[in-house]
Design a protein around this motif. Structure first.
Motif, PDB file in Angstrom:
ATOM      1  N   GLU A  22     -46.409 134.704 111.781  1.00 63.25           N
ATOM      2  CA  GLU A  22     -47.381 135.794 111.894  1.00 63.25           C
ATOM      3  C   GLU A  22     -46.842 137.103 111.338  1.00 63.25           C
ATOM      4  O   GLU A  22     -47.325 138.173 111.672  1.00 63.25           O
ATOM      5  CB  GLU A  22     -47.791 135.988 113.360  1.00 63.25           C
ATOM      6  CG  GLU A  22     -48.510 134.817 113.993  1.00 63.25           C
ATOM      7  CD  GLU A  22     -47.538 133.780 114.563  1.00 63.25           C
ATOM      8  OE1 GLU A  22     -46.304 133.970 114.406  1.00 63.25           O
ATOM      9  OE2 GLU A  22     -48.004 132.801 115.147  1.00 63.25           O
ATOM     10  N   LYS A  65     -43.368 138.455 114.966  1.00 59.96           N
ATOM     11  CA  LYS A  65     -44.775 138.740 114.644  1.00 59.96           C
ATOM     12  C   LYS A  65     -44.998 140.237 114.458  1.00 59.96           C
ATOM     13  O   LYS A  65     -44.560 141.054 115.257  1.00 59.96           O
ATOM     14  CB  LYS A  65     -45.639 138.231 115.792  1.00 59.96           C
ATOM     15  CG  LYS A  65     -47.140 138.420 115.608  1.00 59.96           C
ATOM     16  CD  LYS A  65     -47.896 138.180 116.908  1.00 59.96           C
ATOM     17  CE  LYS A  65     -47.618 136.814 117.500  1.00 59.96           C
ATOM     18  NZ  LYS A  65     -48.429 136.583 118.732  1.00 59.96           N
ATOM     19  N   GLU A 123     -48.372 142.666 113.728  1.00 58.75           N
ATOM     20  CA  GLU A 123     -49.825 142.676 113.618  1.00 58.75           C
ATOM     21  C   GLU A 123     -50.322 144.117 113.496  1.00 58.75           C
ATOM     22  O   GLU A 123     -49.647 145.056 113.931  1.00 58.75           O
ATOM     23  CB  GLU A 123     -50.444 142.019 114.860  1.00 58.75           C
ATOM     24  CG  GLU A 123     -50.050 140.557 115.032  1.00 58.75           C
ATOM     25  CD  GLU A 123     -50.612 139.951 116.321  1.00 58.75           C
ATOM     26  OE1 GLU A 123     -51.414 139.012 116.226  1.00 58.75           O
ATOM     27  OE2 GLU A 123     -50.229 140.445 117.400  1.00 58.75           O
ATOM     28  N   ASP A 165     -41.613 140.233 118.786  1.00 58.93           N
ATOM     29  CA  ASP A 165     -42.968 140.398 118.263  1.00 58.93           C
ATOM     30  C   ASP A 165     -43.457 141.831 118.430  1.00 58.93           C
ATOM     31  O   ASP A 165     -43.223 142.477 119.460  1.00 58.93           O
ATOM     32  CB  ASP A 165     -43.928 139.450 118.989  1.00 58.93           C
ATOM     33  CG  ASP A 165     -43.608 137.993 118.718  1.00 58.93           C
ATOM     34  OD1 ASP A 165     -42.981 137.717 117.678  1.00 58.93           O
ATOM     35  OD2 ASP A 165     -43.981 137.137 119.554  1.00 58.93           O
TER      36      ASP A 165
END
Length: 736
Positions: free
Chosen positions: A71, A90, A92, A119
């Motif tokens: 991701e 990750k 995002e 993350d």
């Protein structure tokens, strides 16, 4: 000359562990992989991701050494320079917000050397981030330097492979000469520090303590620093060799070096602006703010340093606060308060529930010839304004010292005393039982508030906060013959009689008779004490006739209260109580870091450590818990034995009728305590010099509240009602 080494750029981020210290078949990442535990979930970058990273002004010495999760979003990495192996979790398109700081997820404007990221981390403007493992949703912003060396010890008193013994960190507690030094370690409890600083002549025990600490950590080089999930680090200058737990908040610190900062959800630690902390262990839920300087220290959980405090070579116990002042070479048990810029504490063992007033100078070298003295103070130590004490001095529990310079060493064995240096007649005056007679409100409220404010999440040590407990009661019992002997000598001296032919036993008996039967006559005597000050001047005991009877009453109350606490569990009849009375024995007790232990229990603990039956700090802590589980029963035995002793009763003489009398006496004592709590607070409302600050009674009540609305006083009244009800029910159930 500064030794500045020049090495090829291709080596930056590599060879963290010198090959000399690498185990056979291991690479430089083997400890890092053990610490991270997620190293096998990453993949290499693909060509498109590399292209985007390069377009975003990122560089790497080798893109093949950048590993990412599935991701991973390369658009969220900009203007960064990577060296060595870096693993990124990750990323995002979100922003993280904490205390109104809002920053987008990703890595920006930073130099990153051999780090792992969880993350959705936020890394902004970190000039140099080296050899760290960063958890999930961590924010790191505006940091000059954040690095870990291969020999990091994170504040623990250990040495790594190839290091010399002389670089080991020791805490020089209780004495400036280092003779009571201990090796700090993560998880060190007040009891550990106490046991280690005592028993210095017991080589076997001392070697075991050192071995426990060595065994708790390995000597391997190559451990990375860690930042736990959801921690926030912003606007800090230098962070070196620091490991940080989850949910911590570090803002504006100048220098943090060689530290363990324990933190977790529900017990988050915070470090604020201008702080400089070196070589220390910070417990869970601690607060360090505003220009604090701390070097070689341990802060137990939920303790605080604030407003320019200096803590050096010291251990600060749980739920303690130090502000503004300077503390050196001291071991401080839980629930200590020291708030004033001009107070000074040095070379001392302070056993908790203590309060240092402004101007107090405890252990200053300016009134001693050498740097090898010590102050030992029992629970509830309270040196007043501008008190100066000389090494060596020792104080019983709940000693209050009035303003003044005490030029000679003091040994005050009488608890709950007021100490007064009377300069106009050059006399040291001691008032036993001062708290009970003149400030019951503060004494009782303090015991309540310490329990109420105990925020520890780990209560391995059961800390005693009640002012009537085995340690203070034993001191009260020890004080009774001191008062008896001094009273008898004063009585004979007033009549011009010599006492050379009288035995000590005869004097004790005469003093007891006077104090019990003729207190009014005792009140007119000038009673002098011996061996309490290292001087030739008079030491006078005040209000002995009141303190003596109060001590006896309170010891009975201590016994009855502990009996009542067990009537729902182990004592179901007077016969069962008699059985306890037959086996109950008094003994000496020791305050081990705030946890009270019988002397023989403590000796057994030390023997098990010495013989290797206990062979780690974890097992020592398990022993604390075992002892804590037995504490209520041990305390009951001591309370019953003390109650019988002070009344001169054998178990055979302890009849139901006598017990009924003790119950009624305890109700009377509780009533008196409740009334004294109210009266000692009421004085603050009736004193005209306190009232003159207000234009009216209404204004005073608006500022300090109404007396009748005082929650603590209301609570004590309710407790008295409940106590009376409990006694009445017991008398009915046991047909007394």
């Amino acid at each position: 000359m500064n030794l500045i080494q020049k090495k090829p750029l291709t080596e930056l981020g590599y060879h963290f562990i010198d090959t000399t210290w690498l185990p056979k078949g291991k690479d430089e990442y083997y400890l890092r992989d053990q610490q991270w535990g997620k190293h096998n979930i990453y993949r290499k970058l693909n060509a498109q991701e590399i292209e985007i990273l390069v377009r975003n002004d990122n560089t790497s010495d080798d893109w093949n050494n950048i590993f990412v999760s599935n991701e991973f979003n390369p658009q969220l990495v900009q203007h960064c320079h990577f060296f060595g192996m870096v693993r990124i979790g990750k990323l995002e398109p979100y922003f993280l917000e904490f205390h109104n700081l809002r920053l987008p997820v990703g890595l920006y404007n930073s130099t990153i050397c051999a780090c792992d990221f969880g993350d959705n981390v936020v890394v902004h403007n970190v000039n140099f981030l080296s050899h760290y493992i960063i958890g999930n949703e961590v924010i790191i912003a505006n940091v000059n330097e954040m690095a870990t060396t291969d020999h990091s010890k994170f504040g623990n008193g250990i040495i790594k492979d190839g290091e010399q013994e002389n670089i080991r960190i020791w805490l020089e507690l209780c004495n400036e000469n280092g003779g009571r030094s201990v090796m700090p370690f993560d998880g060190m409890l007040p009891g550990d520090a106490y046991l280690w600083t005592r028993n210095r002549d017991d080589d076997a025990l001392q070697q075991q303590f050192k071995a426990f600490t060595e065994k708790q950590f390995d000597k391997k080089r190559g451990y990375y620093g860690k930042v736990g999930d959801r921690s926030v680090v912003k606007n800090c200058k230098i962070i070196k060799d620091v490991t940080i737990g989850t949910d911590a908040y570090l803002k504006g610190a100048n220098k943090l070096k060689n530290l363990t900062i324990n933190s977790m959800a529900g017990a988050a630690s915070q470090i604020g602006e201008g702080c400089e902390l070196v070589n220390g262990i910070i417990g869970y839920g601690c607060r360090v703010f505003y220009g604090v300087k701390a070097v070689r220290f341990v802060m137990a959980s939920h303790s605080q340093l604030k407003y320019g405090a200096r803590l050096i070579n010291s251990y600060l116990g749980n739920n303690a606060t130090i502000s503004c002042c300077e503390v050196l070479n001291s071991l401080i048990f839980p629930a200590h308060e020291q708030h004033h810029n001009n107070s000074f504490l040095c070379a001392a063992l302070i056993m908790g529930q203590s309060n240092m007033a402004a101007g107090a100078t405890i252990g200053s070298n300016h009134n001693s010839r050498g740097a090898d003295g010590e102050i030992i103070a029992g629970r509830g130590f309270w040196p007043g304004l501008c008190v100066s004490l000389k090494h060596n001095s020792k104080f019983a529990s709940f000693t209050l010292i009035s303003k003044g310079t005490y030029m000679q060493e003091l040994h005050i064995p009488v608890p709950f005393s007021l100490i007064l240096n009377s300069e106009h007649d050059n006399t040291l005056k001691i008032m036993p039982g001062y708290w009970f007679m003149h400030n019951m409100y503060a004494l009782a409220r303090n015991s309540w508030k310490y329990v109420d404010r105990d925020k520890r999440t780990d209560k391995t040590q059961e800390i005693e906060y009640d002012y009537l407990a085995p340690d203070s009661v034993e001191e009260m019992i020890t004080s009774l013959p001191i008062m008896e002997l001094a009273t008898a000598k004063a009585w004979y001296a007033a009549r011009g009689n010599t006492i050379e032919k009288l035995s000590e036993q005869a004097l004790l008996q005469k003093g007891r008779e006077l104090l019990l039967v003729h207190p009014d006559e005792v009140a007119r005597l000038t009673i002098l004490a011996e061996n309490m000050e290292n001087s030739h001047r008079r030491v006078q005991l005040l209000k002995v006739h009141k303190a003596y009877s109060l001590f006896r009453e309170l010891i009975v109350l201590y016994g009855i209260r502990n009996i009542l606490a067990h009537t729902d569990s182990t004592i179901h009849s007077f016969a069962a109580l008699q059985t306890i009375g037959k086996s109950a024995k008094r003994s000496a007790w020791t305050n081990v870091g705030g946890q009270l232990m019988k002397a023989d229990t403590l000796e057994d603990l030390k023997a098990r450590i010495r013989k290797g039956k206990i062979n780690s700090w974890a097992q020592v802590h398990e022993a604390y818990q075992e002892i804590g589980k037995q504490y209520a029963e041990d305390k009951l035995q001591h309370a019953v034995a003390s109650m019988l002793y002070v009344q001169g009763l054998s178990p055979k003489d302890f009849t139901a009728e006598r017990f009924a009398q003790n119950l009624q006496q305890s109700v009377s004592t509780m009533g008196w305590i409740t009334a004294c709590i109210h009266q000692s607070r009421e004085k603050d409302y009736q004193n005209p010099y306190r009232n003159m600050a207000y234009e009216s009674k209404e204004e005073m009540e608006a500022v300090i509240g109404k007396l009748e609305d005082n929650g603590f006083i209301q609570q004590t009244v309710a407790e008295l009602k409940q106590y009376k009800k409990q006694v009445k029910n017991l008398q009915k159930d046991w047909a007394l």
